[in-house]
Design an enzyme around this catalytic site. Structure first.
Site, PDB file in Angstrom:
ATOM      1  N   HIS A  24      49.931  20.857  65.315  1.00 43.37           N
ATOM      2  CA  HIS A  24      50.611  19.982  64.402  1.00 43.37           C
ATOM      3  C   HIS A  24      49.642  18.614  64.253  1.00 43.37           C
ATOM      4  O   HIS A  24      50.160  17.478  64.422  1.00 43.37           O
ATOM      5  CB  HIS A  24      51.864  19.363  64.644  1.00 43.37           C
ATOM      6  CG  HIS A  24      52.943  20.318  63.903  1.00 43.37           C
ATOM      7  ND1 HIS A  24      54.157  20.437  64.294  1.00 43.37           N
ATOM      8  CD2 HIS A  24      52.899  21.303  63.026  1.00 43.37           C
ATOM      9  CE1 HIS A  24      54.686  21.239  63.511  1.00 43.37           C
ATOM     10  NE2 HIS A  24      54.026  21.797  62.763  1.00 43.37           N
ATOM     11  N   HIS A  80      58.063  32.026  56.466  1.00 48.68           N
ATOM     12  CA  HIS A  80      57.698  30.477  56.243  1.00 48.68           C
ATOM     13  C   HIS A  80      56.266  30.582  55.817  1.00 48.68           C
ATOM     14  O   HIS A  80      55.272  31.172  56.191  1.00 48.68           O
ATOM     15  CB  HIS A  80      57.882  30.341  57.630  1.00 48.68           C
ATOM     16  CG  HIS A  80      57.624  28.490  57.901  1.00 48.68           C
ATOM     17  ND1 HIS A  80      57.552  27.636  57.354  1.00 48.68           N
ATOM     18  CD2 HIS A  80      57.252  28.242  59.270  1.00 48.68           C
ATOM     19  CE1 HIS A  80      57.346  26.501  57.639  1.00 48.68           C
ATOM     20  NE2 HIS A  80      56.880  26.595  58.860  1.00 48.68           N
ATOM     21  N   GLU A  82      54.100  27.989  56.454  1.00 51.28           N
ATOM     22  CA  GLU A  82      53.047  27.344  57.311  1.00 51.28           C
ATOM     23  C   GLU A  82      51.930  28.281  57.972  1.00 51.28           C
ATOM     24  O   GLU A  82      52.515  29.429  58.439  1.00 51.28           O
ATOM     25  CB  GLU A  82      53.869  26.416  58.869  1.00 51.28           C
ATOM     26  CG  GLU A  82      52.905  25.357  58.996  1.00 51.28           C
ATOM     27  CD  GLU A  82      53.569  24.409  59.930  1.00 51.28           C
ATOM     28  OE1 GLU A  82      55.001  24.540  60.246  1.00 51.28           O
ATOM     29  OE2 GLU A  82      53.234  23.596  60.299  1.00 51.28           O
ATOM     30  N   ASP A  84      50.367  28.770  60.636  1.00 49.06           N
ATOM     31  CA  ASP A  84      50.469  29.575  61.739  1.00 49.06           C
ATOM     32  C   ASP A  84      51.308  30.894  61.759  1.00 49.06           C
ATOM     33  O   ASP A  84      51.391  31.757  62.544  1.00 49.06           O
ATOM     34  CB  ASP A  84      50.989  28.749  63.079  1.00 49.06           C
ATOM     35  CG  ASP A  84      52.458  27.977  62.777  1.00 49.06           C
ATOM     36  OD1 ASP A  84      52.514  27.884  61.357  1.00 49.06           O
ATOM     37  OD2 ASP A  84      53.161  27.417  63.418  1.00 49.06           O
ATOM     38  N   HIS A 146      61.691  25.296  59.627  1.00 52.25           N
ATOM     39  CA  HIS A 146      61.208  24.081  59.815  1.00 52.25           C
ATOM     40  C   HIS A 146      60.827  23.434  58.517  1.00 52.25           C
ATOM     41  O   HIS A 146      60.529  22.050  58.463  1.00 52.25           O
ATOM     42  CB  HIS A 146      60.199  24.075  60.823  1.00 52.25           C
ATOM     43  CG  HIS A 146      59.136  23.071  60.745  1.00 52.25           C
ATOM     44  ND1 HIS A 146      57.739  23.609  60.863  1.00 52.25           N
ATOM     45  CD2 HIS A 146      58.847  21.705  61.077  1.00 52.25           C
ATOM     46  CE1 HIS A 146      56.911  22.448  60.814  1.00 52.25           C
ATOM     47  NE2 HIS A 146      57.664  21.454  60.931  1.00 52.25           N
ATOM     48  N   ASP A 165      60.724  29.703  62.847  1.00 53.82           N
ATOM     49  CA  ASP A 165      60.481  28.887  63.949  1.00 53.82           C
ATOM     50  C   ASP A 165      61.537  28.435  64.774  1.00 53.82           C
ATOM     51  O   ASP A 165      61.317  27.764  65.972  1.00 53.82           O
ATOM     52  CB  ASP A 165      59.883  27.656  63.185  1.00 53.82           C
ATOM     53  CG  ASP A 165      58.649  27.403  62.898  1.00 53.82           C
ATOM     54  OD1 ASP A 165      57.697  27.899  63.682  1.00 53.82           O
ATOM     55  OD2 ASP A 165      58.283  26.511  61.674  1.00 53.82           O
ATOM     56  N   TYR A 193      59.932  22.001  72.361  1.00 53.64           N
ATOM     57  CA  TYR A 193      59.825  22.160  70.971  1.00 53.64           C
ATOM     58  C   TYR A 193      60.829  21.736  70.082  1.00 53.64           C
ATOM     59  O   TYR A 193      60.502  20.945  68.929  1.00 53.64           O
ATOM     60  CB  TYR A 193      59.945  23.767  70.959  1.00 53.64           C
ATOM     61  CG  TYR A 193      59.568  24.538  69.831  1.00 53.64           C
ATOM     62  CD1 TYR A 193      58.381  24.986  69.404  1.00 53.64           C
ATOM     63  CD2 TYR A 193      60.678  24.852  68.820  1.00 53.64           C
ATOM     64  CE1 TYR A 193      58.164  26.145  68.376  1.00 53.64           C
ATOM     65  CE2 TYR A 193      60.589  25.732  67.726  1.00 53.64           C
ATOM     66  CZ  TYR A 193      59.204  26.116  67.476  1.00 53.64           C
ATOM     67  OH  TYR A 193      58.850  26.750  66.444  1.00 53.64           O
ATOM     68  N   HIS A 226      57.412  31.951  67.727  1.00 55.89           N
ATOM     69  CA  HIS A 226      56.627  31.375  68.791  1.00 55.89           C
ATOM     70  C   HIS A 226      57.112  31.636  70.129  1.00 55.89           C
ATOM     71  O   HIS A 226      58.525  31.509  70.246  1.00 55.89           O
ATOM     72  CB  HIS A 226      56.592  29.895  68.756  1.00 55.89           C
ATOM     73  CG  HIS A 226      55.763  29.255  67.648  1.00 55.89           C
ATOM     74  ND1 HIS A 226      54.308  29.355  67.258  1.00 55.89           N
ATOM     75  CD2 HIS A 226      56.064  28.613  66.403  1.00 55.89           C
ATOM     76  CE1 HIS A 226      54.142  28.876  66.204  1.00 55.89           C
ATOM     77  NE2 HIS A 226      55.140  28.624  65.854  1.00 55.89           N
TER      78      HIS A 226
HETATM   79 FE1  FEO Z   1      56.754  25.642  60.809  1.00 65.74          FE
HETATM   80 FE2  FEO Z   1      55.307  27.433  63.420  1.00 65.74          FE
HETATM   81  O1  FEO Z   1      55.230  26.806  61.885  1.00 65.74           O
END
Ligand code: FEO
Length: 397
Positions: A24, A80, A82, A84, A146, A165, A193, A226
């Site tokens: 991030h 999501h 994002e 990643d 997220h 997430d 996290y 993750h």
């Molecule tokens: Fe909000 Fe792991 O990305």
């Protein structure tokens, strides 16, 4: 690289990022690396849930190919936007250009603004289902867990939740399950996290946990995007989220400081002694910049009190504390108390600046600040000790 079977006809096809140490935009240190988890469901329709961060596309495709040709993928569930999680969708679509991409409306808007391609989108809302054959998926919108676009996918028949997430950890290991790794490491990474990423969304998380508790079949496996999969006891992390999102705390205090010529450091050490003299309070001391802000934020998650100290520089704080205070302002922890201390030469200013920033972060200033002009003498150090004792008393109330 092979896929890893996690249930009958369901495979982990993600990537392990052993090397990453910040996340991030360098705001979050990931000492143990991370993983980008994607899942492949084999049924009458072949379905990929999420992808991996762009540099790991090849690893994703290799793992998929160990089970099935990627061209056979019918559906991509994009929980999501994002990168990643979505960064490799473009690579998968090169093999399966007609695959339908399921996401929320905000997800579709986000993908169009990230990849500039009009994929074969189908937008979904909470409660809508998708039949794969024997299995059916249910979608649950999860805005701000997220990003505004986020959603969870629930595999009804197996009672497996793929919450993207939520419930994740930045934790690279050769293992995939919670019962295969040291619990202390796993919970430490899960807490870090939550503290660094999810704290501002705590009210939404509490509502979402209620919704998850009402799912038809109680969750048997939680497969975040993750880190480690929760199969031994998914309730463990759900209960931890309940506590963290509620602002639950222990009798714990953290002291964070930086010092110019050692006066503020002497104050910090004597405040620590005063707190420790109580014997019933957990207390930790962090000096900046040698301590890591995101580790401190993890320690703050279950603390009641933060004591911040700085020498005065240019009528303000030492800049090494600014990043932490900025983070605290954005994260908006609940049920926290704070106080300021520090030394100055000819003009005070640091404690006032710290107090202003604590208030902006929603942290109640629960003690008058303590200052030293130049170097603390024996009497001042006693005052620091008593200051620490009083803070310990407040935490016990
Ligand atoms: Fe909000 Fe792991 O990305």
């Amino acid at each position: 690289m092979k896929a890893f079977k996690i249930a009958e006809n369901i495979y982990w096809v993600g990537a392990v990022d052993w090397d990453v140490r910040d996340f991030h935009g360098h705001s979050y240190t990931v000492h143990r690396g991370t993983t980008y988890n994607a899942y492949l469901i084999i049924d009458e329709k072949i379905c990929l849930v999420d992808s991996v961060y762009t540099p790991f596309s090849e690893e994703l495709l290799e793992r998929i190919k160990s089970v099935i040709e990627p061209s056979k993928i019918d559906y991509i569930i994009a929980n999501h936007v994002e990168v990643d999680h979505s960064g490799s969708i473009l690579e998968v679509l090169k093999f399966a250009p007609n695959a339908k991409v399921f996401c929320t409306q905000k997800g579709k808007d986000g993908f169009l603004s990230h990849f500039f391609e009009n994929w074969n989108f189908q937008t979904v809302k909470t409660g809508e289902t998708l039949k794969l054959g024997k299995r059916t998926l249910t979608f649950i919108e999860a805005p701000f867990i997220h990003w505004p676009d986020s959603m969870f996918t629930y595999i009804n028949d197996d009672a497996i939740l793929l919450p993207n997430d939520a419930f994740g950890q930045h934790y690279a290991t050769a293992q995939r399950f919670d019962d295969e790794v040291p619990e202390s490491e796993l919970m430490e990474e899960a807490a870090k996290y939550f503290a660094n990423i999810l704290t501002p969304f705590s009210p939404l998380i509490l509502k979402k946990l209620d919704e998850v508790a009402k799912l038809k079949n109680p969750i048997k496996m939680l497969c975040p995007s993750h880190g480690i999969i929760w199969r031994k006891d998914p309730a463990k992390i759900i209960n931890a989220y309940q506590k963290w999102a509620s602002g639950d705390y222990k009798k714990k205090i953290i002291i964070v400081y930086d010092t110019m010529w050692g006066s503020t450091e002497k104050m910090a050490r004597n405040i620590l002694e005063g707190i420790s003299s109580d014997g019933n309070i957990e207390v930790k001391l962090f000096k900046m910049p040698v301590s890591d802000s995101s580790d401190i934020i993890k320690e703050f998650l279950d603390s009641r009190f933060i004591v911040i100290g700085s020498s005065t520089l240019n009528k303000g704080i030492l800049p090494t504390l600014a990043a932490l205070l900025e983070d605290l302002e954005g994260l908006r922890f609940k049920n926290k108390l704070g106080a300021a201390f520090g030394s100055f030469g000819w003009s005070s200013g640091a404690v006032e600046s710290i107090e202003t920033r604590l208030k902006k972060a929603g942290i109640e200033v629960a003690s008058p600040s303590l200052t030293t002009k130049w170097v603390p003498d024996g009497a001042k150090l006693n005052e620091c000790f008593e200051f620490g004792k009083k803070i310990a008393e407040k935490v016990k109330q």
